[in-house]
Design an enzyme around this catalytic site. Structure first.
Site, PDB file in Angstrom:
ATOM      1  N   LYS A  41      48.731  -1.699  15.640  1.00  0.00           N
ATOM      2  CA  LYS A  41      48.694  -3.012  14.999  1.00  0.00           C
ATOM      3  C   LYS A  41      50.107  -3.549  14.835  1.00  0.00           C
ATOM      4  CE  LYS A  41      44.188  -3.005  14.344  1.00  0.00           C
ATOM      5  NZ  LYS A  41      43.266  -4.017  14.890  1.00  0.00           N
TER       6      LYS A  41
ATOM      7  N   LYS B  55      43.978   3.601  21.647  1.00  0.00           N
ATOM      8  CA  LYS B  55      43.101   2.619  22.271  1.00  0.00           C
ATOM      9  C   LYS B  55      43.783   1.256  22.317  1.00  0.00           C
ATOM     10  CE  LYS B  55      38.913   0.007  21.223  1.00  0.00           C
ATOM     11  NZ  LYS B  55      39.724  -1.213  21.052  1.00  0.00           N
TER      12      LYS B  55
ATOM     13  N   ASP C  86      43.667  -2.825  22.319  1.00  0.00           N
ATOM     14  CA  ASP C  86      42.790  -3.848  21.770  1.00  0.00           C
ATOM     15  C   ASP C  86      42.039  -4.527  22.917  1.00  0.00           C
ATOM     16  OD1 ASP C  86      42.074  -5.464  19.283  1.00  0.00           O
ATOM     17  OD2 ASP C  86      42.616  -7.020  20.731  1.00  0.00           O
ATOM     18  N   GLU C  87      40.905  -5.123  22.603  1.00  0.00           N
ATOM     19  CA  GLU C  87      40.137  -5.813  23.641  1.00  0.00           C
ATOM     20  C   GLU C  87      40.890  -7.011  24.220  1.00  0.00           C
ATOM     21  OE1 GLU C  87      38.762  -7.583  19.678  1.00  0.00           O
ATOM     22  OE2 GLU C  87      39.337  -5.623  20.476  1.00  0.00           O
TER      23      GLU C  87
ATOM     24  N   HIS D  57      34.063  -1.567  25.254  1.00  0.00           N
ATOM     25  CA  HIS D  57      34.202  -2.456  24.099  1.00  0.00           C
ATOM     26  C   HIS D  57      33.189  -3.573  24.252  1.00  0.00           C
ATOM     27  CE1 HIS D  57      35.802  -5.106  21.045  1.00  0.00           C
ATOM     28  NE2 HIS D  57      36.537  -4.087  20.614  1.00  0.00           N
TER      29      HIS D  57
ATOM     30  N   LYS E 227      34.223  -4.257   8.492  1.00  0.00           N
ATOM     31  CA  LYS E 227      34.467  -5.671   8.252  1.00  0.00           C
ATOM     32  C   LYS E 227      33.528  -6.588   9.020  1.00  0.00           C
ATOM     33  CE  LYS E 227      37.913  -6.092  11.956  1.00  0.00           C
ATOM     34  NZ  LYS E 227      39.315  -6.370  12.299  1.00  0.00           N
TER      35      LYS E 227
END
Length: 416
Positions: free
Chosen positions: A152, A178, A180-181, A270, A311
């Site tokens: 992040k 991993k 991110d998409e 994903h 979330k």
């Protein structure tokens, strides 16, 4: 000569054959339209019917009509003959069972809820190469959940920063880094550079920890480019690729699955864009069906939700996971992935809800730790160790400072 009428597609006494694809829909008929009329039109439009009566020589006609064979409230069951489908072509199958019918005027809304896939169809698909066995064949997770993280912020990091954060997470106890998409081959973090530097960091982390680690690198692109990226991952010694399966399309996923088998690579799926199909409970395609399609096409892991502990909007995560790991005519099972807003303070609840045969993917719940990524990864691993031992997290935190700090920051609450 013969005419094909809508009534020909409705038979509430019909018992589907074991070779037929049976689909369950939730339907809201249009104003003035009965449920029977709407159901017959769904069966007609998704097979060999049309709005006008036809005159066709019977000896020139192959009987490929679907049958609306069950109505229970708003639930309609439709049986499709296998001969309607091209073997091994997921795009063609979906063009039938989730194509024009989603836009028909005969229904105000329609949702494909579930499919019962016969062996006559599943035999045309490879299914996963590895599935849950990656925990032991490619990693050292053993009986505990596999742990993964996305650096992040999820986009915007330089290649050096991405690899450095990944190495800190691996060293702290995470199994998989991993992408991110949204991260593929942007100028701020090019694919080839990120692949090489991250796998070099993986090798250092493996040597230090004595545990096998790996990298879910996002190969999503135009299909030919995707296949070239798969080849590059294999050349660099990676064991996994990640694909945004919905945005790139199921035909592309099938191509990637074939290429990955050539290299012995596992596929991390994903589900970005899934909510365009499944967020509404009365229209679209359910996540359950999306997960079924992914299994047939051959992914090894897929994101399925967090059972309300993260979330993102909740869905029937336990039920989806159960189908992914159930018997399906000999296809290997798929390892479900829980992700989105997870942190160490909810891991015990997550394992209670979903069991241990999962991947737990935490981003902010690792990198947002007050003492940084390495401590955040240790806290996540400690929360899993506590849960596997049946020890209360607060009690385990007495002797594990990283977990104690995470619990102090986040408690056991789920984010919104």
């Amino acid at each position: 000569m013969t005419g094909i009428e809508y009534d020909d597609f409705l038979d509430l006494g019909y018992e589907p054959a074991g070779t037929e694809l049976v689909c369950e829909f939730t339907i809201e008929p249009a104003a003035g339209m009965s449920m029977e009329a709407a159901a017959s039109r769904v069966a007609s439009e998704s097979s060999n019917g049309t709005w006008a009566a036809l005159h066709v020589d019977e000896d020139e006609l192959t009987e490929l009509g679907a049958v609306a064979c069950g109505i229970d409230g708003r639930t309609v069951t439709v049986a499709y003959p296998t001969a309607l489908f091209e073997a091994g072509s997921m795009p063609q199958i979906l063009s039938c069972i989730a194509g024009n019918i989603l836009g028909m005027k005969a229904v105000d809304s329609i949702r494909l809820e579930d499919c019962d896939w016969p062996e006559s169809i599943t035999s045309g698909f490879p299914g996963p190469q590895f599935g849950p066995s990656v925990a032991r064949e490619k990693l050292d997770a053993g009986e505990r959940p596999v742990l993964a993280t996305v650096p992040k912020p999820k986009v915007g990091l330089s290649t050096d920063a991405h690899a450095r954060i990944g190495e800190e997470a691996w060293r702290g106890g995470v199994d998989l880094l991993k992408d991110d998409e949204n991260l593929t081959d942007q100028a701020f973090n090019p694919f080839a550079d990120r692949l090489a530097e991250s796998l070099a960091a993986r090798d250092r982390a493996q040597e230090e920890t004595g545990e096998r680690k790996d990298y879910l690198v996002n190969v999503t692109a135009e299909t030919t480019e995707m296949l070239e990226r798969v080849d590059l991952v294999a050349e660099h010694g990676g064991g996994f690729v990640m694909v945004d399966v919905i945005t790139c399309g199921w035909a592309a996923v099938q191509s990637v699955r074939e290429r990955c088998e050539d290299h012995g690579l596992a596929i991390h799926a994903h589900r970005a864009m899934h909510a365009a199909f499944d967020r509404l409970d009365h229209h679209g395609v359910s996540m359950r069906v999306i997960a079924q399609i992914a299994r047939l096409c051959g992914v090894d892991h897929i994101h399925t939700g967090t059972a309300g502990l993260g979330k993102l909007a909740n869905e029937d995560t336990p039920g989806i996971n159960e189908w992914l790991t159930s018997d399906c005519h000999g296809l290997r099972p798929v390892l479900p992935v829980a992700s989105g807003g997870l942190h160490p303070g909810v891991v015990d609840q997550l394992i209670d809800a979903l069991g241990t045969d999962i991947i737990v993917q935490a981003g902010g719940g690792i990198h947002g730790h007050p003492d940084g990524t390495h401590a955040g990864a240790k806290a996540l691993r400690q929360s899993v160790e506590a849960s596997m031992a049946g020890t209360d997290l607060e009690t385990y935190a007495d002797d594990h400072a990283e977990l104690a700090t995470a619990l102090e920051k986040w408690g056991a609450e789920t984010p919104r």
